[in-house]
Enzyme design. Sequence first.
Site: not given
Length: 340
Positions: A214, A217, A284
């Site tokens: 994301n 990150e 996820d």
Amino acid sequence: MKAYFPSNLPNRGLALLKKFQKLKLMVAGDLVVDEAIYGDTERISREAPVLILRYTHTQLTPGGAANAANNAADLGAKVYPLGVVGDDEQGEKLLHYFKTKKIDTSAVLTVKNRFTVVKCRIMAGAHHTAKQQVIRIDKIEDKEVSKSVEAKLISRVAALAPQMDGLLISDYQLGVLTEALRRSLLSAFAGKVITVDSRYNLNEYRGVSLITPNVSEAGPAAGFEVKDDESLLRAGQILRQKLGSHVLITKGPHGMSLFDRQGPISHLPVHGIDQPVDPTGAGDTVAATTTLSLAAGADLILAASLATVAAGLVVAKRGTATTNPDEISKALKICDFKIK
């Protein structure tokens, strides 16, 4: 940045979904239990300025790599999680949950003197209203697994990898994905689809098929903070060049940006509601959907587009959630997509 879906997404997406049930996917990483404790608000405590809740129920769902595995299973694949749980009630319940979903647990080790990682959310609200998260308590186990456990995990990789169509690594830096296990996974799955969703260790996964950070990150992995569209483009290009992988950066309500390692950059709009009900675990869903799509032979832009639709369905649900081919198929048939 102008964002579009690829042409003929509905028809191509529907055909792709049908292939998922033929796939075998290993999901390796940090297995987590998401616990939600629900209560009805009663009053303010006299002891401190805090709410008093009347307990109603507790809900346990898979989190971390376990949620990625759960997503892949609900999408129709045969899933093989690889990781560890503690010798405790939460670990036992996670294994039981997997078995009820017909998820293979032969590569999940129960380790003594280690507890299962639990993220506990306290959910509060009036009796007839939707509950909101008021605090989260994390029970973290992040020391590296022992050499004997590491060796057993590597043995499982060697035994199962030849049967698999792809690998999804979910790395939360909680001690399971040791350097030796990472090397084993990347070697055993060389030539197959490998997707990495890693919060802290992206730079340890050079040469994989796809990374799915994301925004928060991607910036640190590239070496700076992502503040705007310009810095996001720079981060994606740096990661693509440094790791030699495709890069899919998820941007919450702003969609996704896809950096093909061959050069093209594409931007995908958000699907569904742009103010999510609950974004928990949506990353996820993206990682699982793109991995299965690539393993089924989809091109990169189609895989990312289908993941955008899947994530849009998941964030419209409360708690750690999944979606399935029926829901995605319905969305593909009824939605008016912005097509390039």
